[in-house]
Scaffold this active site. Structure first.
Site, PDB file in Angstrom:
ATOM      1  N   SER A  91     -11.871  -1.727   3.515  1.00  5.34           N
ATOM      2  CA  SER A  91     -10.240  -1.785   4.384  1.00  5.34           C
ATOM      3  C   SER A  91     -10.349  -1.279   5.096  1.00  5.34           C
ATOM      4  O   SER A  91      -8.819  -0.541   4.287  1.00  5.34           O
ATOM      5  CB  SER A  91      -8.817  -3.016   4.017  1.00  5.34           C
TER       6      SER A  91
ATOM      7  N   ARG B 228       1.069  -1.684   0.081  1.00  6.18           N
ATOM      8  CA  ARG B 228       0.134   0.058  -0.114  1.00  6.18           C
ATOM      9  C   ARG B 228       0.719   1.590   0.454  1.00  6.18           C
ATOM     10  O   ARG B 228       0.843   2.664   0.633  1.00  6.18           O
ATOM     11  CB  ARG B 228      -1.079  -0.146   0.913  1.00  6.18           C
TER      12      ARG B 228
ATOM     13  N   GLU C   6      -5.315   2.458   6.214  1.00  3.21           N
ATOM     14  CA  GLU C   6      -4.908   2.346   5.026  1.00  3.21           C
ATOM     15  C   GLU C   6      -6.199   3.603   4.755  1.00  3.21           C
ATOM     16  O   GLU C   6      -5.876   4.320   3.823  1.00  3.21           O
ATOM     17  CB  GLU C   6      -5.819   1.389   4.561  1.00  3.21           C
TER      18      GLU C   6
HETATM   19  C1  FAD Z   1     -15.845  -2.153  -1.305  1.00  9.12           C
HETATM   20  C2  FAD Z   1     -14.557  -1.734  -1.372  1.00  9.12           C
HETATM   21  C3  FAD Z   1     -13.364  -2.230  -1.461  1.00  9.12           C
HETATM   22  C4  FAD Z   1     -12.027  -1.568  -1.635  1.00  9.12           C
HETATM   23  N1  FAD Z   1     -11.574  -3.240  -1.473  1.00  9.12           N
HETATM   24  C5  FAD Z   1      -9.970  -2.359  -1.914  1.00  9.12           C
HETATM   25  C6  FAD Z   1      -9.062  -3.763  -2.624  1.00  9.12           C
HETATM   26  O1  FAD Z   1      -9.212  -4.902  -2.265  1.00  9.12           O
HETATM   27  N2  FAD Z   1      -7.516  -3.430  -2.498  1.00  9.12           N
HETATM   28  C7  FAD Z   1      -6.860  -2.036  -2.282  1.00  9.12           C
HETATM   29  O2  FAD Z   1      -5.471  -2.737  -2.332  1.00  9.12           O
HETATM   30  N3  FAD Z   1      -8.328  -1.512  -1.883  1.00  9.12           N
HETATM   31  C8  FAD Z   1      -9.136  -1.572  -2.589  1.00  9.12           C
HETATM   32  N4  FAD Z   1      -9.598  -0.309  -2.363  1.00  9.12           N
HETATM   33  C9  FAD Z   1      -9.593   1.109  -1.490  1.00  9.12           C
HETATM   34  C10 FAD Z   1      -9.705   1.504  -2.493  1.00  9.12           C
HETATM   35  O3  FAD Z   1     -10.647   1.358  -3.965  1.00  9.12           O
HETATM   36  C11 FAD Z   1      -8.432   1.554  -3.476  1.00  9.12           C
HETATM   37  O4  FAD Z   1      -7.218   2.257  -2.406  1.00  9.12           O
HETATM   38  C12 FAD Z   1      -8.264   2.842  -4.818  1.00  9.12           C
HETATM   39  O5  FAD Z   1      -6.404   2.111  -5.275  1.00  9.12           O
HETATM   40  C13 FAD Z   1      -8.130   4.292  -4.286  1.00  9.12           C
HETATM   41  O6  FAD Z   1      -7.857   4.392  -5.349  1.00  9.12           O
HETATM   42  P1  FAD Z   1      -9.152   6.344  -5.727  1.00  9.12           P
HETATM   43  O7  FAD Z   1      -9.241   6.465  -7.621  1.00  9.12           O
HETATM   44  O8  FAD Z   1     -10.862   6.031  -5.210  1.00  9.12           O
HETATM   45  O9  FAD Z   1      -8.381   7.208  -4.728  1.00  9.12           O
HETATM   46  P2  FAD Z   1      -9.060   8.082  -3.806  1.00  9.12           P
HETATM   47  O10 FAD Z   1      -9.526   7.619  -2.829  1.00  9.12           O
HETATM   48  O11 FAD Z   1      -9.549   9.456  -4.614  1.00  9.12           O
HETATM   49  O12 FAD Z   1      -7.270   8.655  -3.534  1.00  9.12           O
HETATM   50  C14 FAD Z   1      -6.558   7.830  -2.778  1.00  9.12           C
HETATM   51  C15 FAD Z   1      -5.430   8.884  -2.087  1.00  9.12           C
HETATM   52  O13 FAD Z   1      -4.669   8.252  -3.262  1.00  9.12           O
HETATM   53  C16 FAD Z   1      -4.673   9.485  -4.067  1.00  9.12           C
HETATM   54  N5  FAD Z   1      -4.666   9.929  -5.790  1.00  9.12           N
HETATM   55  C17 FAD Z   1      -5.506   9.463  -5.914  1.00  9.12           C
HETATM   56  N6  FAD Z   1      -5.861   9.216  -7.840  1.00  9.12           N
HETATM   57  C18 FAD Z   1      -4.284   9.727  -7.858  1.00  9.12           C
HETATM   58  C19 FAD Z   1      -3.543  10.726  -8.926  1.00  9.12           C
HETATM   59  N7  FAD Z   1      -3.909  10.917 -10.385  1.00  9.12           N
HETATM   60  N8  FAD Z   1      -2.588  11.114  -8.643  1.00  9.12           N
HETATM   61  C20 FAD Z   1      -1.902  11.130  -7.668  1.00  9.12           C
HETATM   62  N9  FAD Z   1      -2.525  10.239  -6.410  1.00  9.12           N
HETATM   63  C21 FAD Z   1      -3.377   9.787  -6.357  1.00  9.12           C
HETATM   64  C22 FAD Z   1      -4.869  10.782  -3.136  1.00  9.12           C
HETATM   65  O14 FAD Z   1      -4.617  12.384  -2.951  1.00  9.12           O
HETATM   66  C23 FAD Z   1      -5.211   9.640  -1.630  1.00  9.12           C
HETATM   67  O15 FAD Z   1      -4.654  10.293  -1.388  1.00  9.12           O
HETATM   68  C24 FAD Z   1     -11.680  -0.858  -1.901  1.00  9.12           C
HETATM   69  C25 FAD Z   1     -12.284   0.445  -1.778  1.00  9.12           C
HETATM   70  C26 FAD Z   1     -13.924   0.359  -1.196  1.00  9.12           C
HETATM   71  C27 FAD Z   1     -14.787   0.817  -0.940  1.00  9.12           C
END
Ligand code: FAD
Length: 307
Positions: free
Chosen positions: A227, A177, A297
């Site tokens: 998580s 992560r 996380e």
């Molecule tokens: C139901 C559910 C299930 C999930 N299952 C998993 C799983 O199995 N495994 C897992 O790892 N995660 C899981 N997640 C968590 C999440 O989906 C991941 O961490 C995902 O990668 C976050 O992406 P996001 O675009 O939503 O980021 P955001 O939530 O919008 O941002 C997260 C972080 O990344 C940064 N960020 C976003 N985009 C960029 C970019 N283009 N450049 C620089 N920084 C950026 C943001 O500033 C922030 O710090 C789950 C979430 C949910 C709701």
């Protein structure tokens, strides 16, 4: 944002791509969060880069938002500007076994595209509800796969020097992560994913199997951010929380999921305040029982969300 900066933003974006006092609950999968002063929604990468240059140079606070699936935003919102890189900046191109994916593309869409093209390797990511940019930033992973396994290189905007650079996998500092993006002021613009050919039916079967596991084990029927805590070395967060007797424990509408104790869910109208109080409570209880401090996380944005 001051008037001079706002005038410069208007030179880059049409007015209808600028949202004022935008409720962040509309942009997070927790469905929680007060208003951000401004949300900017670029339609092209050049616009995003121009905005990033402008804000980096100005020193004004800004936050990069993907799909908001790993984010808790304060009830008081965010006193600054959010730059959105979500569906507004998505696209996929195929070059042989490689996909070139724009940062705002949902991982599920990229995985579906890979399946359609008979390319394997993205199955693990098909149920992660984030963008490519968020996935690379977090080195998102599931069921034995992580972004680091498929990312060949990443195009990053460096907010320190205003330059775009291509960083190969081995220089991305990928760990559990974690990635280089979390170490500095970088923004993911796109990435090259290296996949391998396979029968679409076999790829689909693996995706369906993982989907089945997710649906049966995770509380997908409730808003959450996945998580809540990282996996501590040698333990599972969900098991520690369960052993501390917290399965189903709630503060207001923030609740430790009955289905999977590793998830804090919003069972209706939870506030960020309730969620953060629950997170603090879980940490204290788990520490008292096991000596382990769970580390969130979930990323936090705005005031009042300190542990
Ligand atoms: C139901 C559910 C299930 C999930 N299952 C998993 C799983 O199995 N495994 C897992 O790892 N995660 C899981 N997640 C968590 C999440 O989906 C991941 O961490 C995902 O990668 C976050 O992406 P996001 O675009 O939503 O980021 P955001 O939530 O919008 O941002 C997260 C972080 O990344 C940064 N960020 C976003 N985009 C960029 C970019 N283009 N450049 C620089 N920084 C950026 C943001 O500033 C922030 O710090 C789950 C979430 C949910 C709701």
């Amino acid at each position: 944002m001051n008037q001079a900066l706002y005038s410069d933003v208007l030179k880059i974006l049409k007015e209808d791509r600028i949202l004022h006092n935008e409720p962040m609950c509309l942009h997070t999968t927790f469905r929680v969060g007060g208003p951000a002063d401004t949300v900017l929604v670029p339609e092209r990468e050049e616009e995003a880069v121009a905005l990033l240059r402008l804000f980096s140079d100005s020193g004004e606070p800004f936050f990069l938002l993907g799909n908001g699936s790993n984010l808790l935003v304060s009830d008081r919102g965010y006193r600054g500007t959010v730059i959105l890189i979500d569906h507004n900046l998505s696209g996929i191109e195929k070059e042989g076994d490689r996909l070139i994916v724009q940062a705002g593309t949902l991982l599920s869409k990229a995985a579906a595209f890979a399946l359609q093209e008979g390319l394997a390797g993205m199955e693990f990511a098909s149920g992660i509800p984030g963008t490519l940019g968020g996935g690379v930033t977090m080195n998102a992973g599931a069921y034995g796969g992580e972004m680091k396994d498929i990312v060949e290189s990443v195009r990053l905007f460096d907010c320190e020097n205003g330059k775009i650079q291509t960083v190969v996998n081995t220089d991305m500092h990928f760990a559990y992560r974690h990635s280089l993006v979390k170490e500095g002021k970088y923004v993911v613009l796109s990435a090259v994913l290296k996949l391998h050919p396979d029968e679409p039916s076999a790829i689909r079967a693996r995706m369906d199997e993982l989907k089945e596991k997710r649906v049966s084990k995770q509380p997908l029927e409730y808003p959450s951010a996945g998580s809540t805590f990282k996996r501590p070395e040698g333990y599972f967060a969900g098991k520690l929380i369960e052993d501390a007797g917290l399965r189903g424990f709630s503060i207001g509408d923030a609740m430790v999921s009955e289905k999977h104790a590793g998830f804090v869910i919003n069972k209706g109208n939870a506030t960020a305040e309730e969620i953060i109080r629950l997170i603090r409570h879980i940490r204290e209880e788990v520490h008292a029982m096991s000596g382990v401090w769970l580390e969130p996380e979930v990323c936090m944005l705005g005031e009042g969300l300190d542990l």
